[in-house]
Design a protein around this motif. Sequence first.
Motif, short mmCIF file in Angstrom:
data_model
loop_
_atom_site.label_atom_id
_atom_site.label_comp_id
_atom_site.label_asym_id
_atom_site.label_seq_id
_atom_site.Cartn_x
_atom_site.Cartn_y
_atom_site.Cartn_z
N ALA A 1 -38.00 -27.93 21.25
CA ALA A 1 -38.77 -29.16 21.08
C ALA A 1 -38.85 -29.60 19.62
N ASP A 2 -38.44 -28.73 18.70
CA ASP A 2 -38.48 -29.02 17.27
C ASP A 2 -37.28 -29.90 16.91
N PRO A 3 -37.49 -31.06 16.29
CA PRO A 3 -36.37 -31.93 15.93
C PRO A 3 -35.36 -31.29 14.99
N LEU A 4 -35.77 -30.25 14.26
CA LEU A 4 -34.80 -29.55 13.42
C LEU A 4 -33.94 -28.59 14.22
N VAL A 5 -34.31 -28.34 15.47
CA VAL A 5 -33.52 -27.52 16.39
C VAL A 5 -32.73 -28.43 17.34
N SER A 6 -33.40 -29.43 17.88
CA SER A 6 -32.78 -30.43 18.75
C SER A 6 -32.93 -31.79 18.07
N PRO A 7 -31.97 -32.20 17.24
CA PRO A 7 -32.13 -33.44 16.47
C PRO A 7 -32.44 -34.67 17.31
N THR A 8 -32.04 -34.66 18.59
CA THR A 8 -32.33 -35.81 19.43
C THR A 8 -33.83 -35.97 19.70
N LYS A 9 -34.62 -34.93 19.43
CA LYS A 9 -36.07 -35.00 19.64
C LYS A 9 -36.78 -35.75 18.51
N ARG A 10 -36.07 -36.05 17.44
CA ARG A 10 -36.69 -36.75 16.32
C ARG A 10 -37.07 -38.16 16.76
N ALA A 11 -38.31 -38.54 16.51
CA ALA A 11 -38.80 -39.85 16.96
C ALA A 11 -38.28 -40.99 16.11
N ASP A 12 -38.25 -40.82 14.80
CA ASP A 12 -37.89 -41.90 13.88
C ASP A 12 -36.57 -41.56 13.19
N LEU A 13 -35.54 -42.31 13.53
CA LEU A 13 -34.21 -42.07 12.95
C LEU A 13 -33.87 -43.05 11.84
N THR A 14 -34.81 -43.90 11.47
CA THR A 14 -34.53 -44.88 10.42
C THR A 14 -34.28 -44.18 9.09
N GLY A 15 -33.40 -44.77 8.31
CA GLY A 15 -33.15 -44.28 6.96
C GLY A 15 -32.19 -43.11 6.87
N LEU A 16 -31.66 -42.64 8.00
CA LEU A 16 -30.73 -41.51 7.95
C LEU A 16 -29.35 -41.98 7.50
N PRO A 17 -28.51 -41.06 7.02
CA PRO A 17 -27.19 -41.46 6.52
C PRO A 17 -26.30 -42.02 7.63
N ALA A 18 -25.32 -42.81 7.23
CA ALA A 18 -24.31 -43.30 8.17
C ALA A 18 -23.70 -42.12 8.91
N ALA A 19 -23.38 -42.33 10.19
CA ALA A 19 -22.95 -41.22 11.04
C ALA A 19 -21.65 -41.53 11.77
N LEU A 20 -20.81 -40.52 11.87
CA LEU A 20 -19.66 -40.53 12.77
C LEU A 20 -19.86 -39.38 13.75
N ILE A 21 -19.86 -39.70 15.03
CA ILE A 21 -20.02 -38.68 16.07
C ILE A 21 -18.76 -38.69 16.92
N VAL A 22 -18.05 -37.58 16.92
CA VAL A 22 -16.83 -37.44 17.70
C VAL A 22 -17.16 -36.59 18.92
N THR A 23 -16.95 -37.14 20.10
CA THR A 23 -17.21 -36.40 21.34
C THR A 23 -15.89 -36.16 22.06
#
Length: 302
Positions: A219-241
């Motif tokens: 449940a900790d956002p540092l363990v499951s980043p998707t649990k983080r409520a506020d994602l504003t201000g984070l660096p640009a992201a590339l997600i390869v699935t």
Amino acid sequence: MPLHPDIAAFLASLPTPEPGPIDPDVLRAAEHAHLAPVSSRPHVASVEDRTARTPDGDVPVRVYRDGAAGRGILVYLHGGAFFLGSIETHDHVARALAVATGLDVVAVGYRLAPENAFPAGLDDACGVVRWADELDGGPVLAVAGDSSGGTFAAAVAARLHDEGFDRITHQVLLYPSLDLDFDQSRYPSLVENATGYGLEFAGLAPFNAFYLGSGADPADPLVSPTKRADLTGLPAALIVTAQFDPLRDEGEAYGQRLRDAGVDAEVVRMPRANHGFVQNFPHLDESREAIAQVARFVGEAG
């Protein structure tokens, strides 16, 4: 598209896993016993083993340079369900990233579970990013990781942002594990790709148990980043699935949430690929394309 035939043939050749509990030492030894010779890995102009001195202690790192100095640095965090993997097992990936991007790549030998309780590995990763920033590498400071290394990359970007460190320009998440709450009903890919593609849904809980048992709370956002409520201000992201990865949908959902929060986020799904394809099948066009996508992404303004 169907699974790549090379991947399918490899998976069909694997023996049935032995029953019983997982022994980290046995699996680590097996990983290192099957390393490809250095001569078969991508050639890099220079490779140097160093020590990053951080507030939480010394962390072994390996620095790769194939382009001109001063363009930037990419801190690379290997995968392995938080208890497997090493600088050596992912050396070929770091080399490929250095060649393709022209950035100095810093591969991190962070502490592993279960011997090291959460957040030891994450502390190491954050400390190395701050250490790398002091190397005067140039305008780009990217953090990248595959699988559980992608978990760390996302968590590092968020944690350092919260600490007021906003030097990270790019985050690269390769088939990341972003939600350690293994409720199969939450993502269709956990059902669609549950069996037969290398990473089995039934194996997620026991493999991640070493990390969760060390004090990491899903449940900790540092363990499951998707649990983080506020994602504003984070660096640009590339997600390869990967098309045939049970973790596919959580990575793509995280990308959409980043975009909804105003973050420049791109999701690229690689067809015919499975979880771990960049590490396990570097000769495939899909793996080369994933590395090329990273090079294109970090070459853009952060």
